[in-house]
Design an enzyme around this catalytic site. Sequence first.
Site, PDB file in Angstrom:
ATOM      1  N   HIS A  24       0.848  -1.195   0.000  1.00 41.89           N
ATOM      2  CA  HIS A  24       0.000   0.000   0.000  1.00 41.89           C
ATOM      3  C   HIS A  24       0.880   1.240   0.000  1.00 41.89           C
ATOM      4  CE1 HIS A  24      -3.353   2.642   0.926  1.00 41.89           C
ATOM      5  NE2 HIS A  24      -2.564   3.237   1.792  1.00 41.89           N
ATOM      6  N   ASP A  32     -14.793   3.244   8.812  1.00 45.52           N
ATOM      7  CA  ASP A  32     -13.729   4.142   8.363  1.00 45.52           C
ATOM      8  C   ASP A  32     -14.259   5.174   7.380  1.00 45.52           C
ATOM      9  OD1 ASP A  32     -10.942   5.073   7.827  1.00 45.52           O
ATOM     10  OD2 ASP A  32     -11.428   4.274   5.848  1.00 45.52           O
ATOM     11  N   SER A  57      -6.993   4.028  10.146  1.00 41.20           N
ATOM     12  CA  SER A  57      -7.811   4.109   8.934  1.00 41.20           C
ATOM     13  C   SER A  57      -7.176   3.295   7.798  1.00 41.20           C
ATOM     14  CB  SER A  57      -7.943   5.590   8.540  1.00 41.20           C
ATOM     15  OG  SER A  57      -8.425   5.736   7.234  1.00 41.20           O
ATOM     16  N   LYS A  75      -8.338  -0.849   6.354  1.00 37.05           N
ATOM     17  CA  LYS A  75      -8.698  -1.192   4.975  1.00 37.05           C
ATOM     18  C   LYS A  75      -7.831  -2.336   4.445  1.00 37.05           C
ATOM     19  CE  LYS A  75      -8.689   3.275   4.166  1.00 37.05           C
ATOM     20  NZ  LYS A  75      -9.054   4.682   4.048  1.00 37.05           N
TER      21      LYS A  75
HETATM   22  N1  URA Z   1      -5.724   7.939   3.998  1.00 34.73           N
HETATM   23  C1  URA Z   1      -6.606   7.150   4.616  1.00 34.73           C
HETATM   24  O1  URA Z   1      -7.038   6.141   4.062  1.00 34.73           O
HETATM   25  N2  URA Z   1      -7.028   7.485   5.844  1.00 34.73           N
HETATM   26  C2  URA Z   1      -6.594   8.571   6.482  1.00 34.73           C
HETATM   27  O2  URA Z   1      -6.998   8.818   7.598  1.00 34.73           O
HETATM   28  C3  URA Z   1      -5.666   9.402   5.827  1.00 34.73           C
HETATM   29  C4  URA Z   1      -5.246   9.045   4.580  1.00 34.73           C
END
Ligand code: URA
Length: 433
Positions: free
Chosen positions: A82, A161, A183, A187
């Site tokens: 990521h 989220d 966050s 994911k």
């Molecule tokens: N990207 C994300 O997915 N979450 C955040 O809080 C900040 C950047």
Amino acid sequence: MRMVDLIEKKRDGKELSTEEINFIIQGYTQGEIPDYQVSALAMSIFFQDMNERERANLTMAMVHSGDTIDLSAIEGVKVDKHSTGGVGDTTTLVLAPLVAALDIPVAKMSGRGLGHTGGTIDKLEAIAGFHVEITKDEFVDLVNRSKIAVVGQSGNLTPADKKLYALRDVTATVNSIPLIASSIMSKKIAAGSDAIVLDVKTGAGAFMKTVEDAKELAHAMVSIGNNVGRKTMAVISDMSQPLGLAIGNSLEVKEAIDTLRGEGPKDLEDLCMALGSQMVFLAGKADSLEDAEEKLKEVIRNGKALEKFKEFIANQGGDASVVDHPERLPQAQYLIEVPAKQDGVVAEIVADEIGTAAMLLGAGRATKESEIDLAVGLMLNKKVGDAVQKGDSLVTIHANREDVDQVIEKIYANIRIADHAEAPVLIYGTVTE
Ligand code: URA
Ligand code: CA
């Protein structure tokens, strides 16, 4: 349990228990706890921080707020990469076939989304016939057989989220390390990988503007991953200028092909080696990061990485001949050079602004409804630290319209030429535990 008591607890700098965090996230997802109370909590977290245990709990509470992807039918250690987001970041297109060429399963779920260029799926769709509309069974089968497949994101992942991020956006609480880290990690974990490699960007084009902040975020995410049983590593890399030379969909596919051939831009190649070796190491296919890098270089040298890319394209209905004939990718109608107005050394190429220039051409989506033009974009002819003479082309604009004055203006405003300058550091560090 009353939400007001939990806000007060965090406001006063006390630790929230697992049950309390679950109560908050469940209640918020189900609409039982209102935005205003969660805003107050987010602001308390912003000022009071969260300890490691709270961060891991918050992450897992968000993972369990929606669907999770089960990749257990795929053999081997699934490693996901990521990036916190940058301009002209072609690493996924390179790393997916590169790592798969070492028999490491790459089960990629990707989105489209907004940005300077399209997402990984948009870029791959620059290849005629390539499609990601495959069933879950086909996806699993392809990864088991070929070690690589890409599918569009489906399912309702981490709704907590989504809701919390939107709320943070309008309450000045985005920029909080525990909230960003949980966050992003929620994911990744919901998407089902066993191990995670993170590319945390720093600089003008990045979320984290300073190296210190990027390091802190990287440590926070690596701790969360390891605390919840997903082996995680991170690289902290420069995003003060765009990565590589290409910014655009077709243009980046071509750049990825060059890189898989061992002829890519040096910065893109170096970053792919740093991220790729962490992926190979975490997948258990190398004894050390150095050993992993050797293995990656070997599959570039012997052509296996390029062959894997062809196989991947053909598996998903695409025209694999583009690998040997990149001119078969969508081509823009007009090539327009942007010449240097003075002699000197390139001192700055402001990443996010140059990305916006590419988006103005149609390379990316400004809104969800925008259509992408896969052919257009920018090719940088110079990078920071390169000497230029007046009249040398700084950038080649690939456009499908003649009037690009606004784009040219933006490019000039964001490439600075000085008497002296040096190429920036590309990799500021790695976080392995
Ligand atoms: N990207 C994300 O997915 N979450 C955040 O809080 C900040 C950047
Ligand atoms: Ca690039």
